[in-house]
Write an enzyme that holds these catalytic residues in place. Structure first.
Site, PDB file in Angstrom:
ATOM      1  CD  GLU A   1      36.177  44.483  38.201  1.00 61.09           C
ATOM      2  OE1 GLU A   1      35.261  43.930  37.725  1.00 61.09           O
ATOM      3  OE2 GLU A   1      37.646  44.751  38.606  1.00 61.09           O
TER       4      GLU A   1
ATOM      5  CG  HIS B   1      47.308  47.181  33.525  1.00 62.22           C
ATOM      6  ND1 HIS B   1      47.067  46.267  32.424  1.00 62.22           N
ATOM      7  CD2 HIS B   1      47.102  46.999  34.558  1.00 62.22           C
ATOM      8  CE1 HIS B   1      47.382  45.369  33.028  1.00 62.22           C
ATOM      9  NE2 HIS B   1      47.208  45.555  34.625  1.00 62.22           N
TER      10      HIS B   1
HETATM   11  C1  LIG Z   1      37.648  43.391  35.623  1.00 64.00           C
HETATM   12  C2  LIG Z   1      39.199  42.849  36.082  1.00 64.00           C
HETATM   13  N1  LIG Z   1      39.126  43.467  37.523  1.00 64.00           N
HETATM   14  C3  LIG Z   1      40.635  42.873  37.785  1.00 64.00           C
HETATM   15  C4  LIG Z   1      41.861  42.869  37.682  1.00 64.00           C
HETATM   16  C5  LIG Z   1      43.219  43.383  38.043  1.00 64.00           C
HETATM   17  N2  LIG Z   1      43.346  41.500  37.949  1.00 64.00           N
HETATM   18  C6  LIG Z   1      44.787  40.582  37.656  1.00 64.00           C
HETATM   19  S1  LIG Z   1      44.884  39.730  37.805  1.00 64.00           S
HETATM   20  C7  LIG Z   1      43.540  39.687  38.875  1.00 64.00           C
HETATM   21  C8  LIG Z   1      43.462  38.125  39.570  1.00 64.00           C
HETATM   22  C9  LIG Z   1      43.164  37.487  39.211  1.00 64.00           C
HETATM   23  O1  LIG Z   1      42.776  36.253  39.960  1.00 64.00           O
HETATM   24  P1  LIG Z   1      42.839  34.273  39.404  1.00 64.00           P
HETATM   25  O2  LIG Z   1      41.731  34.632  38.777  1.00 64.00           O
HETATM   26  O3  LIG Z   1      42.366  33.670  40.193  1.00 64.00           O
HETATM   27  O4  LIG Z   1      43.816  33.882  38.020  1.00 64.00           O
HETATM   28  P2  LIG Z   1      45.237  33.893  39.128  1.00 64.00           P
HETATM   29  O5  LIG Z   1      45.705  35.552  38.872  1.00 64.00           O
HETATM   30  O6  LIG Z   1      45.104  33.172  40.195  1.00 64.00           O
HETATM   31  O7  LIG Z   1      45.290  33.194  37.977  1.00 64.00           O
HETATM   32  C10 LIG Z   1      43.028  40.463  39.428  1.00 64.00           C
HETATM   33  C11 LIG Z   1      41.990  41.006  40.075  1.00 64.00           C
HETATM   34  C12 LIG Z   1      41.829  42.384  35.949  1.00 64.00           C
HETATM   35  N3  LIG Z   1      42.246  42.200  35.324  1.00 64.00           N
HETATM   36  N4  LIG Z   1      40.230  42.568  35.735  1.00 64.00           N
END
Ligand SMILES: Cc1ncc(C[n+]2csc(CCOP(=O)(O)OP(=O)(O)O)c2C)c(N)n1
Ligand SMILES: Cc1ncc(C[n+]2csc(CCOP(=O)(O)OP(=O)(O)O)c2C)c(N)n1
Ligand SMILES: [Mg+2]
Ligand SMILES: [Mg+2]
Lengths: 345, 321, 345, 321
Positions: D58, D125
């Site tokens: 971000e 959230h």
């Molecule tokens: C700082 C932040 N930005 C955005 C999000 C929203 N968000 C939740 S899970 C996710 C994707 C996570 O991907 P990854 O780290 O690859 O984990 P996976 O879901 O594949 O296990 C996002 C963008 C968040 N939780 N925290």
């Protein structure tokens, strides 16, 4: 800046001689200006701090010279990049005006110290939060990609300490994903304020980070001006050629306090005798003489002219008016109709 | 003997380290260097291994302090300037502040924020962030205005089981001196009558207490007795002390060095008008910094922030009503 | 969890058989529980989202088993670590209660989804902001260092997407500088929500980041349970031995949507046929049979018992009361005398 | 035809992309996936290369958008949830918000924050961050409460030369429908009388406008006519419209879904009591969410936030005064 003839007649060598000379003179100008600023600081004429690039002028000027703002290149210097700023094309008077709070300076005395910039010429006005200007430079390159300004590159500076920030990481990673033509110059001057690099990171050389971002990396002795010039020139070429971000680590030693308020008692004298502890300006001066690219008299003449130039800049900035609070608009928005002005109370 | 506000902060940390093995200090350059402002001077040598230099990683600084509390530690974090805490705000407001409510396990961290404007500080070394933090549930936000409070409230902050944002004012660091450290003091959560009066109440905190005191002196010459309430803590706010003062004077001016939108001034006015509407003989007033970033140049800076003259002018208006 | 005999008589092989079995059964338990949660979600019985670890149970359980909370080890799981949580020792009922909003759950229905933890047992209650729990685990290790709890280590989970956060970088770097006994398990499941890793980072393998932090790194096929178990066991040993942080990259594929609301239409079917696209649970089942560590009947029996266990947990959590807003203290501070309660207005 | 609040946001971005080549969209999963809430559905296909997936960074997202404006671009950033903007706050508040004042060069970025509570959203959230951003000079903070405003104000936000924090409410995404998109609307900066009345004024914004409307209906049956002012923009605040309403009714209740300390409610009360003290026949009141993180469980959540019943109860108290 004072000019001088280049004596060499071989064209290639003349080219490097001329570039070396130019670089040296920017370094000298930066050094002399900052020494003047420091003495004004000690005399109580400067509010805020004075931050010097002493010892890292070669590394700084290398990036500044590799960029060309006429081609649309963008430069994001930090606190120790007076030499790079001059090489990039920032007028000396801007520095003098900003330190001295002249309302005619680029920041109109609203911001000071080393926080100046010129957005139109591609010079990013840093905010203090370390690392946060890197993504701004990336954004300009993204903007140029959108608007079809091909061929322009960006260069951005950060210190060893600044590499520990989340902002540094996010920006580097983003630049790598976008394969931006961005040179990231990390001046590893062995200290972040008083903190030695052993408390800042655990890798052997910061260049080890390049592979983890999937970008090209180079690590150099940044007290050696030739090496700095060559490395940044090559990096600029590779960036322009679409090779993506170029991480350049410059090894050197901060030869001054963090700011002029700091006597740097925590930097032991031996440090200067150890690797990368030399003064790049002295080394460059030696080199000029040894290569017969300039004589001592040349250098003396340059120095004299530069001193005059510095004297002119600081004294004219000192004569200029400070800001008038009653002339200020006191509004932070460009959209006049939405500005609330002061508290309604 | 005489001791400055800054020395009081150093002394409080010294005492906390001496009294409680669980206390440690973490921040950039706080170790052998003693901190950018020397607020941890000599402490690294005196308490080996307990005053630790951090990398320039404010988010990780706070995150790790939160973790350490679960092992019984009571970390004191120094931000080099309050302004840099924006990059740690997530850990402070979402991780530390929510922990007790989410889990029932308290999170006793103290985050020291060298706050407020000084000559030549400029937009990024001058901010007053108390009202940003005060908006988040789960935090205590302190704003000491005196040497005594700097000392006793920091000690208390370290002892409190909740996360405390400790806003110490850089302008007071050297400007403010006391004869000695207090042996006892008002507890956190209580406001203090910094000056008694009967014609109008000024509610303020931190460096502005001293500007208000100067304004009150000026007004005294004009025959007005101004009461000054030093909030000391902006979350919680000691509403009762504020209301009692307004009950005495009938007039309220709130003064804060922070930006004008919202903040402590608006919160105090909302409380007083809700609970003490009938006490007011005149509309409540407030005075803040201007709605721009904080200027570098001293001449601009002096106009940007409230000062004794502008406070006095506001008070005159308030008294004329 | 259902028990079964190990048939092998060679002690070493029996050890691995037993460990493999244990791991497998946690994986199975996690899978079956999450499938149940998903069906409850589809039936509208769960508020908030359901996030499954389908495809990454082997990697998750590997870390969970390598940690021992009786020794003071600390675990910082993320959304896809149901298997690791069980292996670490979190009771299944805690998961059921949290998803179903029982007031008897560890988060007392104040927090839900996968945001549960148990600070006393060393289980970090994650907040949503990715990356921000890593430094919390580090902090516990720092705290243990202060209090002389030697021998304890930490393990923390993050996704490929989470490596792009500033928090990840700051925490990893800090752990490296402090040389903490921390295992960082990165589940590279090829996607962050819908975003493929090509938009997330540019290095070849995330393990390339290790050298840049000056820490040890390992990259494995995380669909292979044996490999996961061995790698984490070795990493735990090295961490306990003072070798500092251990970065482990697990390659696998997310075999479900980001959450149960997401049909993952953006993941092409071929992905499952490609490297790391397999289902670790199926592969482990095969392995059990092939090595003769369990018969099909054994597995059927385990499955039946686990189904019962899951049924019990979810139905008892469903019977439990939800929170009563009038019984809530509505106070976020532990220091009662400083709590303001509601707005005074 | 019927269009939801969420579809209006999609449509506004569609139109902005169509009208102005300088507009691009950047955020996690906004590309071919169309965003976590589908607010950018179909846009990546329709405007190739201009709707771009960002890494989970971000800070860099916002920083790069700031840089792009200097090349003439007008970036629209989507935070996946408002709550995650805490890790970008430094770029928004210190880099974007200060740029025009520092340099004279405007910084037209729009940061979309999917805000506010929904059932089961929980502490991370559900947040309403408008008052955090509103405190910083240099930002415009918008809080649309209707489908029409979601559309027209987002278009205007993108056209405005200053950084805009656009707080769109997730609860309204699907719950709110309109017959069509507006062809013209009130400009940003003007508040709207959402319902005319004469016995009391409710000043509110975003999802709470609808709770207040329901409360007003309930009170109508009791014989009270409640006027509701939808602020639309919380920085700037249209103080004149608020004052004019209070002049008509003599009574003020401020309602906000945000945490109780400070925020929009306190700011509105401070303005009204300063400029319209004599207009008030009763002490001003306010209603906020409770001073804890936002609970996950729907039963807790419903009690945590203000809703039509609690608003009606507050109004009855106010009217009884
Ligand atoms: C700082 C932040 N930005 C955005 C999000 C929203 N968000 C939740 S899970 C996710 C994707 C996570 O991907 P990854 O780290 O690859 O984990 P996976 O879901 O594949 O296990 C996002 C963008 C968040 N939780 N925290
Ligand atoms: C995010 C942030 N935290 C803290 C600071 C305070 N600070 C200013 S300069 C500095 C040291 C910087 O060290 P380094 O990056 O090595 O640069 P150098 O001064 O050596 O050139 C610190 C800690 C800051 N500017 N930004
Ligand atoms: Mg350095
Ligand atoms: Mg992933």
């Amino acid at each position: 800046m004072a000019e001088a003839d280049i004596k060499d007649t071989n064209p290639e060598s003349r080219d490097s001689a001329s570039k070396y000379q130019t670089a040296f003179r920017y370094m000298l100008l930066a050094r002399i200006f900052e020494e003047r600023a420091a003495s004004l600081y000690r005399a109580g004429k400067i509010m805020g701090g004075v931050f010097m690039g002493k010892g890292q002028e070669a590394f700084s000027v290398g990036l500044g010279l590799a960029l060309d703002h006429h081609r649309g290149d963008v430069y994001g210097p930090l606190i120790r990049d007076q030499a790079g700023r001059l090489a990039f094309g920032e007028p000396l008077i801007d520095a003098a005006r900003t330190y001295l709070g002249s309302v005619e300076g680029p920041m109109r005395a609203r911001d000071g110290n080393v926080h100046r910039g010129n957005i139109a010429m591609g010079l990013i006005p840093m905010i203090s939060h370390l690392g946060s200007h890197i993504s701004v430079v990336s954004g300009r390159l993204i903007g140029k990609r959108f608007t079809g300004q091909t061929g322009a590159i960006g260069g951005v500076c950060i210190g060893d300490g600044g590499t520990s920030t989340g902002a540094f990481h996010e920006a580097l990673n983003q630049a790598a994903v976008e394969k931006l033509p961005l040179i990231i110059a990390v001046a590893d001057n062995q200290f972040a304020y008083s903190t030695p690099t052993s408390r800042q990171f655990a890798c052997k050389d910061l260049v080890d980070k390049a592979i983890g971002y999937g970008i090209e990396g180079h690590s150099i002795d940044a007290t050696d001006l030739s090496l700095c010039l060559d490395t940044f020139e090559q990096a600029a070429t590779r960036a322009r050629d679409g090779q993506g971000p170029q991480l350049i680590i410059g090894h050197l030693l901060r030869l001054c306090g963090h700011g002029e308020h700091d006597d740097a008692c925590y930097i032991s004298a031996e440090k200067k005798q150890q690797a990368f502890g030399g003064d790049c300006l002295d080394l460059a001066r030696q080199q000029l003489i040894e290569q017969d690219w300039a004589s001592l008299t040349d250098i003396e003449q340059w120095t004299a002219k530069i001193q005059e130039e510095v004297e002119q800049a600081t004294s004219s900035a000192q004569r200029e008016p400070g800001p008038d609070p009653f002339q200020e608009s006191w509004q932070a928005l460009s959209t006049q109709r939405l500005a609330e002005g002061h508290t309604r109370a | 003997m005489s001791i400055t506000y800054l020395e009081a902060i150093q002394a409080a940390q010294d005492r906390a380290l001496a009294q409680n093995e669980s206390v440690y200090i973490y921040g950039q350059d706080v170790g052998s260097f003693g901190g950018a402002f020397k607020a941890t001077k000599n402490l690294a040598a005196k308490y080996p291994g307990r005053v630790i230099d951090a990398p320039i990683s404010e988010d990780a600084m706070v995150g790790s302090a939160i973790g350490a509390t679960a092992e019984g530690m009571r970390p004191v974090l120094e931000m080099q300037f309050a302004d840099f805490s924006t990059v740690a705000i997530n850990q402070i407001c979402n991780q530390a502040a929510t922990q007790f409510w989410r889990t029932g396990v308290p999170c006793p961290i103290t985050v020291r924020l060298p706050s407020g404007g000084t000559e030549g500080g400029g937009p990024f070394h001058s901010q007053s962030m108390e009202a940003i933090y005060a908006q988040y549930p789960g935090l205590i936000v302190l704003t000491p205005a005196t040497v005594e409070d700097a000392y006793s409230m920091l000690l208390e902050a370290i002892a409190i089981d909740d996360p405390v944002v400790f806003c110490e004012h850089k302008y007071l660091y050297y400007h403010l001196k006391a004869d000695q450290l207090p042996s006892k003091n008002l507890p956190v959560g209580k406001a203090r009558i910094a000056r008694a009066g009967k014609h109008a109440t000024v509610v303020t905190y931190s460096a502005m207490v001293h500007e208000a005191l100067r304004a009150a002196e000026a007004l005294e010459e004009e025959g007005w007795q101004i009461e000054i309430v030093d909030l000391r803590s902006v979350k919680p706010i000691d509403t009762d002390t504020v209301l009692a003062s307004v009950a005495r004077t009938g007039r309220l001016l709130c003064v804060s060095e922070a930006f004008p939108w919202g903040g402590v001034n608006a919160e105090v006015i909302a409380r007083v008008t809700a609970e003490g509407f009938h006490l007011l003989d005149a509309p409540p007033k407030r005075l803040n910094a201007k709605d721009t970033p904080i200027p570098f140049h001293p001449d601009l800076w002096k106009t940007h922030r409230p000062a004794s003259q502008s406070i006095a002018a506001s008070l005159r208006e308030l008294l004329r009503y």
